[in-house]
Scaffold this motif. Structure first.
Motif, PDB file in Angstrom:
ATOM      1  N   HIS A  54     -24.983 102.436  55.929  1.00 27.69           N
ATOM      2  CA  HIS A  54     -25.978 103.110  57.731  1.00 27.69           C
ATOM      3  C   HIS A  54     -25.087 103.453  57.980  1.00 27.69           C
ATOM      4  O   HIS A  54     -25.333 105.264  58.044  1.00 27.69           O
ATOM      5  N   LEU A  55     -23.798 103.674  58.161  1.00 24.32           N
ATOM      6  CA  LEU A  55     -23.085 104.378  58.797  1.00 24.32           C
ATOM      7  C   LEU A  55     -22.795 105.986  58.040  1.00 24.32           C
ATOM      8  O   LEU A  55     -22.801 106.556  58.605  1.00 24.32           O
ATOM      9  N   GLY A  56     -22.588 106.041  56.955  1.00 23.80           N
ATOM     10  CA  GLY A  56     -22.229 106.717  56.262  1.00 23.80           C
ATOM     11  C   GLY A  56     -23.694 107.735  55.753  1.00 23.80           C
ATOM     12  O   GLY A  56     -23.139 108.948  55.953  1.00 23.80           O
ATOM     13  N   ARG A  57     -24.516 107.139  55.561  1.00 22.83           N
ATOM     14  CA  ARG A  57     -25.654 107.934  55.888  1.00 22.83           C
ATOM     15  C   ARG A  57     -26.169 108.628  57.288  1.00 22.83           C
ATOM     16  O   ARG A  57     -26.100 110.368  57.022  1.00 22.83           O
ATOM     17  N   ILE A  58     -25.363 108.105  58.448  1.00 22.32           N
ATOM     18  CA  ILE A  58     -25.656 109.257  59.819  1.00 22.32           C
ATOM     19  C   ILE A  58     -24.593 109.871  59.466  1.00 22.32           C
ATOM     20  O   ILE A  58     -25.087 110.967  60.249  1.00 22.32           O
ATOM     21  N   GLY A  59     -23.788 109.624  59.392  1.00 17.36           N
ATOM     22  CA  GLY A  59     -22.746 110.510  59.105  1.00 17.36           C
ATOM     23  C   GLY A  59     -22.923 111.694  58.120  1.00 17.36           C
ATOM     24  O   GLY A  59     -22.507 112.592  58.863  1.00 17.36           O
ATOM     25  N   THR A  60     -23.723 111.438  56.729  1.00 23.57           N
ATOM     26  CA  THR A  60     -23.913 112.601  56.231  1.00 23.57           C
ATOM     27  C   THR A  60     -24.753 113.239  57.146  1.00 23.57           C
ATOM     28  O   THR A  60     -24.267 114.890  56.940  1.00 23.57           O
ATOM     29  N   ALA A  61     -25.955 112.879  57.550  1.00 28.42           N
ATOM     30  CA  ALA A  61     -27.111 113.238  58.345  1.00 28.42           C
ATOM     31  C   ALA A  61     -26.091 114.619  59.627  1.00 28.42           C
ATOM     32  O   ALA A  61     -26.397 115.366  59.217  1.00 28.42           O
ATOM     33  N   LEU A  62     -24.475 114.042  59.948  1.00 26.78           N
ATOM     34  CA  LEU A  62     -24.259 115.120  60.778  1.00 26.78           C
ATOM     35  C   LEU A  62     -23.913 115.608  60.643  1.00 26.78           C
ATOM     36  O   LEU A  62     -23.927 117.258  60.618  1.00 26.78           O
ATOM     37  N   LYS A  89     -30.796 108.030  63.777  1.00 26.97           N
ATOM     38  CA  LYS A  89     -30.313 106.652  64.379  1.00 26.97           C
ATOM     39  C   LYS A  89     -31.689 106.454  64.355  1.00 26.97           C
ATOM     40  O   LYS A  89     -31.763 104.897  64.496  1.00 26.97           O
ATOM     41  N   THR A  90     -33.111 107.135  64.628  1.00 25.59           N
ATOM     42  CA  THR A  90     -34.082 106.565  64.759  1.00 25.59           C
ATOM     43  C   THR A  90     -35.139 106.380  63.380  1.00 25.59           C
ATOM     44  O   THR A  90     -35.851 106.006  63.436  1.00 25.59           O
ATOM     45  N   ALA A  91     -34.404 106.954  62.952  1.00 16.31           N
ATOM     46  CA  ALA A  91     -34.741 106.188  61.050  1.00 16.31           C
ATOM     47  C   ALA A  91     -36.029 105.350  60.978  1.00 16.31           C
ATOM     48  O   ALA A  91     -36.997 104.979  60.539  1.00 16.31           O
ATOM     49  N   ASP A  92     -35.095 104.500  61.404  1.00 13.37           N
ATOM     50  CA  ASP A  92     -35.724 103.133  60.997  1.00 13.37           C
ATOM     51  C   ASP A  92     -34.800 101.913  62.044  1.00 13.37           C
ATOM     52  O   ASP A  92     -33.983 101.815  62.185  1.00 13.37           O
TER      53      ASP A  92
END
Length: 193
Positions: A54-62, A89-92
């Motif tokens: 989950h944190l990896g997906r957010i990091g990649t987006a950032l 962060k709010t995708a789900d």
């Protein structure tokens, strides 16, 4: 792996953290418990891995948003990064809220610190290329920019933010961050010819 991670989230949302077991996750994923234990020897290891993804997906987006804004004016940088961060962060929201609970139960400090450092590195690299401002103390500015975004999102994910804020969050957070960045910045140095 995705099937196991998705099943973990589904069980977490349906039954809560206390009732989540590796047996329930394996059943939901259509896998044997033995297969699950092959990768994750206990519930905490599985939850840690799900949070890491989950944190990896957010990091990649950032990182992608920050890289796309290199060499832009500060206002565009703030808009691009804040909107990408809020979207990730709010995708789900249900999943995000459930994983906030997981992070609170497990000792995830090293994982969270690593994710925060990843984000700050991307922000620093971007801010260093701003066309209309310079930052004399880039590490502090980057830390505060990141903390403004993550702190605000933490409040939203905990459900303590007013409902109206949740709807207007990208614009509100962009204003907050841009106001700080403008105040922390200085005019760019002129190069002599």
């Amino acid at each position: 792996m995705d099937a196991i991670f998705d099943a973990t989230i589904q069980v977490l949302l349906a039954d809560g953290l206390r009732k989540l077991t590796t047996i329930r996750v394996a059943e939901r994923a259509g896998a044997s418990v033995g297969t699950l234990y092959q990768y994750y020897p206990h519930k905490q290891a599985l939850l840690y891995a799900v949070l890491e993804r989950h944190l990896g997906r957010i990091g990649t987006a950032l990182e992608e948003a920050a890289a796309s804004a290199h060499g832009e004016p500060l206002a565009k940088m703030a808009a691009v990064v804040v909107r990408a961060f809020v979207k990730a962060k709010t995708a789900d929201m249900e999943e995000g809220r459930a994983l906030y609970a997981v992070a609170g139960e497990l000792d995830c400090r090293p994982l969270i610190a690593q994710a925060q450092q990843r984000g700050r590195s991307a922000l620093a690299a971007m801010l260093a290329t701003a066309t209309d401002v310079r930052f004399d103390d880039l590490p502090t500015v980057t830390y505060m920019f990141s903390a403004a975004m993550t702190g605000t999102m933490h409040s939203v994910m905990e459900g303590t933010a007013p409902a109206k804020l949740t709807r207007t969050l990208p614009g509100q957070l962009e204003s907050l961050c841009l106001g700080y960045l403008v105040r922390a910045g200085a005019p760019p140095r002129r190069t002599s010819r």
